[in-house]
Design an enzyme around this catalytic site. Sequence first.
Site, short mmCIF file in Angstrom:
data_model
loop_
_atom_site.label_atom_id
_atom_site.label_comp_id
_atom_site.label_asym_id
_atom_site.label_seq_id
_atom_site.Cartn_x
_atom_site.Cartn_y
_atom_site.Cartn_z
N ASP A 120 -101.34 19.38 -58.99
CA ASP A 120 -102.51 18.63 -59.44
C ASP A 120 -102.09 17.82 -60.67
O ASP A 120 -101.67 18.39 -61.68
CB ASP A 120 -103.65 19.60 -59.80
CG ASP A 120 -105.01 18.92 -59.79
OD1 ASP A 120 -105.07 17.75 -60.22
OD2 ASP A 120 -105.99 19.54 -59.37
N GLU A 150 -105.82 13.46 -56.50
CA GLU A 150 -104.50 13.59 -57.12
C GLU A 150 -103.82 14.91 -56.76
O GLU A 150 -102.86 15.31 -57.39
CB GLU A 150 -104.61 13.47 -58.64
CG GLU A 150 -105.36 14.59 -59.33
CD GLU A 150 -106.85 14.37 -59.43
OE1 GLU A 150 -107.46 14.93 -60.37
OE2 GLU A 150 -107.42 13.66 -58.59
#
Length: 303
Positions: A177, A221
């Site tokens: 992440d 993301e």
Amino acid sequence: MSDDKNATVVITDIRKALSSLEEEAKQKPACLLVVGGELNGSIFNLNLGETTVGRNPDCTISLDFHGVSRRHFTIEVTDSEVTLNDLGSANGTYLNNQKLTTPTVLKRGDVIKIGAIAMKFLPKGDPERLTYDKLLEEAHTDGLTKCYNKTFFNNQLELEVKKCKVTGKPLSLIIFDLDHFKKLNDNYGHDAGDYVLKEKARLIRENGIRQGDIFARYGGEEFCILLPNTNLKQGFEIAERLRKLVEKHEFIYDGKRLPVTASIGVADYRQGVENGTDLFKRADSSVYKSKEGGRNQVNFYKA
């Protein structure tokens, strides 16, 4: 005269394109193309040696569907021919609508049916499969990063966990992440954010993905890497190496170096993991530990 020259150029370009496609097709192995049903358009490569097809997760081609036996049939590929052989399946193997009783050499276009699944045989180098390859790539690929997409990844995750239950082989999952990605978008613009996602995907794909690993953009993301035949220690070492790779890489956009790091979680298949969702939740909880611990670090799941 000018029109003639233009026509010659067009014909030459077409010939080059066709020649290129023929060369690309020659590199493709024989395959089974699923025609109709839930897996319509799926392609299963048939490499040299024996391919086992059946419901068992440890089969070369695992088809967990009604009417498919645990080990339904084999296909033997040699340099000269491809042979289909039923393994005493409960519901039979049908070749061109005829029940198979003896090993049979396959011909281009032969249709194999087991249960409700029909598969068309295409020999090595057949150009027809190129069309389906491109369609599958589009269906399974994230448009921005060219990684696998969430749907494909989830299917592979479930399949690999099922395999582990049968074989006992290790399996690890890494979840990335990107840190403060919303702030990066706000400060530098969404084009910069897209650049970071594409560049990170390229960086990891070219420096961290082994043959057999499954690298996907899960959403936003968040990225995942599924690591077959990899235990937790090995998975952690790979994750830490990739974390350093991202941290040290110069993400340059519009003349500015962008601040890019990743919080990473790792988990492996072990007691308590019943399905892909269980494994994902464990790795995801480890990502939160990395974020809570200050970001730009790797944590692994502790039962």
